[in-house]
Scaffold this motif. Structure first.
Motif, mmCIF file in Angstrom:
data_model
loop_
_atom_site.group_PDB
_atom_site.id
_atom_site.type_symbol
_atom_site.label_atom_id
_atom_site.label_comp_id
_atom_site.label_asym_id
_atom_site.label_seq_id
_atom_site.Cartn_x
_atom_site.Cartn_y
_atom_site.Cartn_z
ATOM 1 N N GLY A 47 14.211 10.845 -64.782
ATOM 2 C CA GLY A 47 15.357 11.328 -65.296
ATOM 3 C C GLY A 47 16.464 10.345 -65.034
ATOM 4 N N SER A 48 16.338 9.472 -63.971
ATOM 5 C CA SER A 48 17.478 8.616 -63.378
ATOM 6 C C SER A 48 17.451 7.335 -64.007
ATOM 7 N N ALA A 49 18.438 6.613 -64.068
ATOM 8 C CA ALA A 49 18.649 5.246 -64.323
ATOM 9 C C ALA A 49 17.669 4.196 -63.667
ATOM 10 N N GLU A 50 17.826 4.648 -62.476
ATOM 11 C CA GLU A 50 16.826 3.955 -61.350
ATOM 12 C C GLU A 50 15.539 3.951 -61.587
ATOM 13 N N GLY A 51 15.022 4.893 -62.410
ATOM 14 C CA GLY A 51 13.686 4.986 -62.661
ATOM 15 C C GLY A 51 13.201 4.114 -64.097
ATOM 16 N N ARG A 52 14.219 3.445 -64.580
ATOM 17 C CA ARG A 52 13.850 2.776 -65.874
ATOM 18 C C ARG A 52 14.026 1.324 -65.833
ATOM 19 N N LEU A 53 13.220 0.630 -66.309
ATOM 20 C CA LEU A 53 13.124 -0.837 -66.151
ATOM 21 C C LEU A 53 13.104 -1.458 -67.491
ATOM 22 N N CYS A 68 22.229 -2.834 -69.384
ATOM 23 C CA CYS A 68 22.814 -2.223 -68.235
ATOM 24 C C CYS A 68 24.150 -2.134 -67.953
ATOM 25 N N ILE A 69 24.736 -3.196 -68.445
ATOM 26 C CA ILE A 69 26.293 -3.271 -68.281
ATOM 27 C C ILE A 69 26.975 -2.293 -69.208
ATOM 28 N N GLN A 70 26.399 -1.956 -70.306
ATOM 29 C CA GLN A 70 26.942 -1.028 -71.428
ATOM 30 C C GLN A 70 26.807 0.381 -71.056
ATOM 31 N N GLU A 71 25.515 0.688 -70.531
ATOM 32 C CA GLU A 71 24.907 1.736 -70.330
ATOM 33 C C GLU A 71 24.486 2.131 -68.803
ATOM 34 N N PRO A 72 25.439 1.791 -67.890
ATOM 35 C CA PRO A 72 24.550 1.851 -66.486
ATOM 36 C C PRO A 72 24.277 3.333 -65.799
ATOM 37 N N ASP A 73 24.825 4.167 -66.457
ATOM 38 C CA ASP A 73 24.134 5.657 -66.153
ATOM 39 C C ASP A 73 22.817 5.963 -66.817
ATOM 40 N N THR A 74 22.496 5.040 -67.779
ATOM 41 C CA THR A 74 20.828 5.194 -68.139
ATOM 42 C C THR A 74 20.071 4.037 -67.794
ATOM 43 N N PHE A 75 20.540 2.811 -67.652
ATOM 44 C CA PHE A 75 19.672 1.633 -67.220
ATOM 45 C C PHE A 75 20.484 0.885 -66.173
ATOM 46 N N GLN A 76 19.560 0.653 -65.124
ATOM 47 C CA GLN A 76 20.021 0.156 -63.939
ATOM 48 C C GLN A 76 18.996 -1.101 -63.361
ATOM 49 N N ARG A 77 17.959 -1.296 -64.104
ATOM 50 C CA ARG A 77 17.037 -2.203 -63.544
ATOM 51 C C ARG A 77 16.578 -3.096 -64.719
ATOM 52 N N ALA A 78 16.588 -4.307 -64.270
ATOM 53 C CA ALA A 78 16.054 -5.387 -65.395
ATOM 54 C C ALA A 78 15.318 -6.516 -64.865
ATOM 55 N N HIS A 100 27.269 -3.696 -59.172
ATOM 56 C CA HIS A 100 26.668 -3.292 -57.518
ATOM 57 C C HIS A 100 25.587 -2.271 -57.821
ATOM 58 N N ARG A 101 25.411 -1.593 -59.006
ATOM 59 C CA ARG A 101 24.244 -0.462 -59.146
ATOM 60 C C ARG A 101 23.095 -1.003 -59.649
ATOM 61 N N PHE A 102 22.997 -2.522 -60.001
ATOM 62 C CA PHE A 102 21.635 -3.049 -60.831
ATOM 63 C C PHE A 102 20.913 -3.582 -59.880
ATOM 64 N N THR A 103 19.556 -3.614 -60.252
ATOM 65 C CA THR A 103 18.531 -4.496 -59.603
ATOM 66 C C THR A 103 17.839 -5.351 -60.684
ATOM 67 N N VAL A 104 17.800 -6.778 -60.527
ATOM 68 C CA VAL A 104 17.647 -7.487 -61.342
ATOM 69 C C VAL A 104 16.590 -8.652 -60.928
ATOM 70 N N TYR A 105 15.502 -8.849 -61.681
ATOM 71 C CA TYR A 105 14.737 -10.099 -61.417
ATOM 72 C C TYR A 105 14.848 -11.261 -62.436
#
Length: 171
Positions: A47-53, A68-78, A100-105
């Motif tokens: 259910g968390s944004a951390e669990g979606r890529l 991610c920028i537009q919907e940070p509560d939904t998407f945080q990984r790219a 600061h909330r995002f993980t990006v490769y």
């Protein structure tokens, strides 16, 4: 679970994925308000944004960061394979309070300095990605940036990176 969303024709990519794409916001809303609920009804999803890529190449790579920028509560990984970068995307990055909330490769090939776009323009993806790297470096929760030797703007360059990108996010 991996879900791919095809596009109906090449011209649609610019409308849906480009920073100035006329339907970009609608597409991000589709991901959040239609696709995720549809999948959640049928499958057990985290259910968390951390669990979606989100993963994309070229224009769709730009979209992953914008979502991610537009919907940070939904998407945080790219995962971004050679994203298209323009002043609009750089401005979104500069004005975001959530990086600061995002993980990006983030990868690109070192031979992407003369890429013929679908609209016929010749684009320098190396310079544009160096600019994005400069804007992102030190601002994200986790960030991996890699330049691929002898890499060009094709799936043949990006495909071998897929296992590394997934390991980066899920190891």
């Amino acid at each position: 679970m991996v879900v791919g969303v095809p596009y109906p024709r090449v011209s649609t990519r610019r409308l849906w994925y480009a920073p100035l794409g006329e339907q970009k916001d609608d597409y991000i809303r589709f991901l959040k308000d239609e696709l995720l609920p549809f999948l959640s009804e049928r499958y057990h999803l985290l259910g968390s944004a951390e669990g979606r890529l989100l993963l994309g190449d070229s224009l769709s790579a730009s979209l992953t960061l914008m979502a991610c920028i537009q919907e940070p509560d939904t998407f945080q990984r790219a995962v971004m394979f050679s994203p298209y970068v323009d002043d609009t995307l750089l401005s979104l990055v500069a004005n975001s309070d959530d990086l600061h909330r995002f993980t990006v490769y983030h990868t690109l090939g070192n031979k992407e300095n003369e890429v013929k776009a679908t609209d016929g323009r010749i684009l320098d993806f190396v310079t544009m990605n160096e600019q994005l790297h400069a804007a992102l470096d030190g601002t994200l929760k986790h960030y991996q940036y890699k330049v691929i030797e002898a890499g060009n703007h094709t799936w043949f360059t990006w495909a071998p990176e897929l296992p590394h990108a997934l390991d980066y996010h899920w190891s």
